[in-house]
Design a protein around this motif. Structure first.
Motif, PDB file in Angstrom:
ATOM      1  N   SER A  18       6.091 -43.937  -1.578  1.00  0.00           N
ATOM      2  CA  SER A  18       4.990 -45.224  -1.843  1.00  0.00           C
ATOM      3  C   SER A  18       3.853 -44.786  -1.514  1.00  0.00           C
ATOM      4  CB  SER A  18       5.527 -46.124  -1.014  1.00  0.00           C
ATOM      5  OG  SER A  18       5.470 -46.188   0.225  1.00  0.00           O
ATOM      6  N   GLY A  19       3.552 -43.920  -0.473  1.00  0.00           N
ATOM      7  CA  GLY A  19       2.141 -43.295  -0.148  1.00  0.00           C
ATOM      8  C   GLY A  19       1.610 -42.420  -1.182  1.00  0.00           C
ATOM      9  N   MET A  20       2.524 -41.398  -1.758  1.00  0.00           N
ATOM     10  CA  MET A  20       1.951 -40.718  -3.098  1.00  0.00           C
ATOM     11  C   MET A  20       1.793 -41.782  -4.010  1.00  0.00           C
ATOM     12  SD  MET A  20       4.510 -38.071  -5.390  1.00  0.00           S
ATOM     13  CE  MET A  20       5.497 -39.598  -5.808  1.00  0.00           C
ATOM     14  N   LEU A  21       2.363 -42.749  -4.221  1.00  0.00           N
ATOM     15  CA  LEU A  21       1.904 -43.557  -5.387  1.00  0.00           C
ATOM     16  C   LEU A  21       0.633 -44.204  -5.097  1.00  0.00           C
ATOM     17  CD1 LEU A  21       2.370 -45.801  -7.695  1.00  0.00           C
ATOM     18  CD2 LEU A  21       3.614 -47.305  -6.178  1.00  0.00           C
ATOM     19  N   GLY A  22       0.312 -44.549  -3.908  1.00  0.00           N
ATOM     20  CA  GLY A  22      -0.883 -45.265  -3.382  1.00  0.00           C
ATOM     21  C   GLY A  22      -2.016 -44.144  -3.501  1.00  0.00           C
ATOM     22  N   GLY A  23      -1.651 -42.699  -3.328  1.00  0.00           N
ATOM     23  CA  GLY A  23      -2.872 -41.882  -3.468  1.00  0.00           C
ATOM     24  C   GLY A  23      -3.164 -41.365  -2.078  1.00  0.00           C
ATOM     25  N   GLN A  24      -2.319 -41.653  -1.152  1.00  0.00           N
ATOM     26  CA  GLN A  24      -2.444 -41.014   0.183  1.00  0.00           C
ATOM     27  C   GLN A  24      -2.163 -39.439   0.095  1.00  0.00           C
ATOM     28  OE1 GLN A  24      -0.975 -42.888   4.060  1.00  0.00           O
ATOM     29  NE2 GLN A  24      -0.266 -44.701   2.643  1.00  0.00           N
ATOM     30  N   PHE A  25      -1.097 -39.282  -0.470  1.00  0.00           N
ATOM     31  CA  PHE A  25      -0.804 -37.696  -0.562  1.00  0.00           C
ATOM     32  C   PHE A  25      -0.524 -37.326  -2.020  1.00  0.00           C
ATOM     33  CE2 PHE A  25       1.937 -40.493   2.132  1.00  0.00           C
ATOM     34  CZ  PHE A  25       1.206 -40.143   3.555  1.00  0.00           C
ATOM     35  N   MET A  26      -0.970 -35.922  -2.067  1.00  0.00           N
ATOM     36  CA  MET A  26      -0.713 -35.244  -3.253  1.00  0.00           C
ATOM     37  C   MET A  26       0.773 -34.940  -3.614  1.00  0.00           C
ATOM     38  SD  MET A  26      -3.701 -35.059  -4.464  1.00  0.00           S
ATOM     39  CE  MET A  26      -3.383 -33.736  -5.915  1.00  0.00           C
ATOM     40  N   PRO A  27       1.253 -35.151  -4.737  1.00  0.00           N
ATOM     41  CA  PRO A  27       2.686 -34.895  -5.135  1.00  0.00           C
ATOM     42  C   PRO A  27       3.277 -33.747  -4.193  1.00  0.00           C
ATOM     43  CG  PRO A  27       1.477 -35.296  -7.067  1.00  0.00           C
ATOM     44  CD  PRO A  27       0.396 -34.948  -6.086  1.00  0.00           C
ATOM     45  N   GLN A  28       2.506 -32.586  -3.988  1.00  0.00           N
ATOM     46  CA  GLN A  28       3.434 -31.480  -3.651  1.00  0.00           C
ATOM     47  C   GLN A  28       3.617 -31.700  -2.000  1.00  0.00           C
ATOM     48  OE1 GLN A  28       0.386 -31.260  -5.236  1.00  0.00           O
ATOM     49  NE2 GLN A  28      -1.167 -30.120  -4.029  1.00  0.00           N
ATOM     50  N   ALA A  29       2.920 -32.584  -1.243  1.00  0.00           N
ATOM     51  CA  ALA A  29       3.036 -33.031  -0.130  1.00  0.00           C
ATOM     52  C   ALA A  29       4.281 -33.883   0.198  1.00  0.00           C
ATOM     53  CB  ALA A  29       1.705 -33.746   0.625  1.00  0.00           C
ATOM     54  N   ASP A  30       4.919 -34.282  -1.017  1.00  0.00           N
ATOM     55  CA  ASP A  30       6.110 -35.108  -0.830  1.00  0.00           C
ATOM     56  C   ASP A  30       7.328 -34.428  -1.420  1.00  0.00           C
ATOM     57  OD1 ASP A  30       7.438 -37.771  -0.230  1.00  0.00           O
ATOM     58  OD2 ASP A  30       7.401 -38.069  -2.252  1.00  0.00           O
ATOM     59  N   ARG A  31       7.196 -33.193  -1.846  1.00  0.00           N
ATOM     60  CA  ARG A  31       8.290 -32.555  -2.351  1.00  0.00           C
ATOM     61  C   ARG A  31       8.515 -31.246  -1.661  1.00  0.00           C
ATOM     62  NH1 ARG A  31       9.015 -28.567  -6.486  1.00  0.00           N
ATOM     63  NH2 ARG A  31      10.551 -29.234  -8.322  1.00  0.00           N
ATOM     64  N   LEU A  32       9.984 -30.875  -1.698  1.00  0.00           N
ATOM     65  CA  LEU A  32      10.248 -29.549  -1.224  1.00  0.00           C
ATOM     66  C   LEU A  32      11.190 -28.723  -2.514  1.00  0.00           C
ATOM     67  CD1 LEU A  32      11.805 -30.668   2.213  1.00  0.00           C
ATOM     68  CD2 LEU A  32       9.451 -29.506   1.861  1.00  0.00           C
ATOM     69  N   ASP A  33      11.031 -27.428  -2.213  1.00  0.00           N
ATOM     70  CA  ASP A  33      11.771 -26.836  -3.174  1.00  0.00           C
ATOM     71  C   ASP A  33      13.288 -26.494  -2.470  1.00  0.00           C
ATOM     72  OD1 ASP A  33      13.206 -24.977  -5.055  1.00  0.00           O
ATOM     73  OD2 ASP A  33      11.584 -23.746  -5.037  1.00  0.00           O
ATOM     74  N   LEU A  52       4.026 -43.365 -12.905  1.00  0.00           N
ATOM     75  CA  LEU A  52       3.271 -44.372 -12.760  1.00  0.00           C
ATOM     76  C   LEU A  52       1.855 -44.404 -12.218  1.00  0.00           C
ATOM     77  CD1 LEU A  52       2.985 -47.542 -12.880  1.00  0.00           C
ATOM     78  CD2 LEU A  52       4.392 -47.791 -10.706  1.00  0.00           C
ATOM     79  N   ARG A  53       1.928 -43.557 -11.170  1.00  0.00           N
ATOM     80  CA  ARG A  53       0.515 -43.421 -10.706  1.00  0.00           C
ATOM     81  C   ARG A  53      -0.459 -42.877 -11.391  1.00  0.00           C
ATOM     82  NH1 ARG A  53      -0.623 -39.094  -5.388  1.00  0.00           N
ATOM     83  NH2 ARG A  53      -2.628 -38.363  -6.292  1.00  0.00           N
TER      84      ARG A  53
END
Length: 381
Positions: free
Chosen positions: A51-66, A138-139
């Motif tokens: 949800s923080g990524m949706l709101g712009g707090q975090f860039m997508p790469q901050a919420d993702r792991l490979d 959506l963001r």
């Protein structure tokens, strides 16, 4: 229950890169299998920061792991793909690309998904909270709309933690673009956060009012229509005045999570709308070589909420029991904790933390959530 020993030399197959399997990958040396294979179609998105990524707090790469990179680092083989079924007689995993893998055991950690109602051709855009990449889409869509000065009507369906976070983060995203959309939070329950302390709910409602988020309780979304959605009280007798119209350009559904469809196609016992049935040792009661954890699994003796913390707590037990199964040793039960900490990110540097009857809200709760999230992700980067 099938109790025959695992085939000699066959690999252990981990299906899905959820919270529990990340732990198993990192602890690969404790798994007494010559080969461990991870089958997963893509990246791991961390639900705690979605949800923080949706709101712009975090860039997508901050919420993702490979997960494939993590797997290579710890000696786990990676296959990009999906499971299409299990051959229970031959103890084989069937892959969507047609391959068959003979396996010693398998573990499922597939998370949950959300099935949207049928869209209306002239109705609002419908968005699920899962899979998480849909929130990123959506963001991006809303950011373009806000920048073009569109006056939007946004509806969030679901008065639980996910719905509340999404509504707050939509306001945060709008504020980043100096936009003022109308935001409504709709729940069929008589109050927000069913089961939460009354003081926490009252505190939350005041916060939502300050964020100009309209809360509508005791109403369920009956489906999209031209220009919006129809809503009704679940307890109201049907009649010509049973339904109300709400204008909506976008509707985000944050309720009705269910296990992935593949769970129903495995030929193993399931619990309706909950997932693959598992015993206290996290095994299928019909096939001891099939383990499962997280949202896709349904404990027979405990109904757990779909929270990532349960997958995290199941992980050490899952690791120990798979190792014991492969070695022919005794397995031990997983005992769910009676209460779990939940921290809601409200999008403005404020958060609400709840554990049982205890709660606290404000910046300290938000800081604590950031620490927990960053600690979890840093362990796997």
């Amino acid at each position: 229950m099938i109790v025959d020993p695992p085939p000699s030399g066959a690999p252990l197959l981990l299906v899905g890169a959820g919270h529990a399997h990340l732990h198993l990958i990192r602890q690969r040396r404790q798994l007494p299998a010559q080969r461990v294979i991870l089958l997963d179609p893509g990246g791991f998105w961390y639900s705690g920061m979605a949800s923080g990524m949706l709101g712009g707090q975090f860039m997508p790469q901050a919420d993702r792991l490979d997960p494939m990179q993590l797997a290579r680092r710890h000696g786990v083989e990676g296959i990009r793909g999906r499971l299409s079924g299990l051959d229970l007689d031959r103890r084989e995993a069937l892959l969507a690309d047609g391959r068959r893998l003979a396996i010693a055991a398998t573990s499922l950690n597939l998370g949950s998904t959300l099935h949207l109602p049928a869209a209306h051709p002239e109705g609002p855009a419908l968005w699920p909270v899962k899979p998480i990449p849909r929130l990123l889409a959506l963001r991006r869509h809303l950011s373009r709309a806000f920048d073009s000065h569109q006056r939007l009507h946004l509806v969030v369906v679901g008065g639980g933690a996910s719905g509340i976070e999404v509504a707050c983060q939509l306001r945060a995203l709008a504020e980043r673009h100096a936009a003022t959309p109308e935001i409504r939070l709709l729940t069929r329950a008589p109050a927000l956060l069913p089961g939460a302390p009354r003081g926490a709910v009252n505190w939350l409602r005041r916060r939502l009012a300050r964020r100009r988020i309209t809360v509508m309780t005791g109403l369920e979304c009956c489906g999209p229509t031209r220009g919006g959605v129809m809503v009704a009280s679940p307890n109201q007798p049907w009649g010509e005045d049973s339904y109300r119209f709400l204008a909506a350009d976008h509707v985000v559904h944050a309720t009705g999570l269910s296990p992935p469809d593949i769970v129903e196609r495995l030929g193993l016992p399931t619990l309706p709308d909950r997932g693959l049935a598992i015993t206290a040792t996290l095994q299928s009661p019909a096939a001891s070589w099939v383990f499962a954890a997280g949202d896709c699994a349904a404990m027979i003796d405990h109904e757990l909420p779909r929270l990532g913390v349960y997958g995290v707590r199941q992980a050490p037990v899952l690791l120990a029991n798979i190792a014991a199964y492969l070695q022919g040793s005794e397995l031990h039960p997983y005992h769910p904790q009676p209460r779990a900490l939940s921290i809601l990110d409200l999008g403005d540097g404020q958060a609400l933390a709840i554990r049982g009857r205890y709660w606290w809200g404000g910046r300290l709760a938000w800081w604590w959530k950031r620490q927990l999230d960053e600690r979890f992700l840093s362990a796997y980067r």
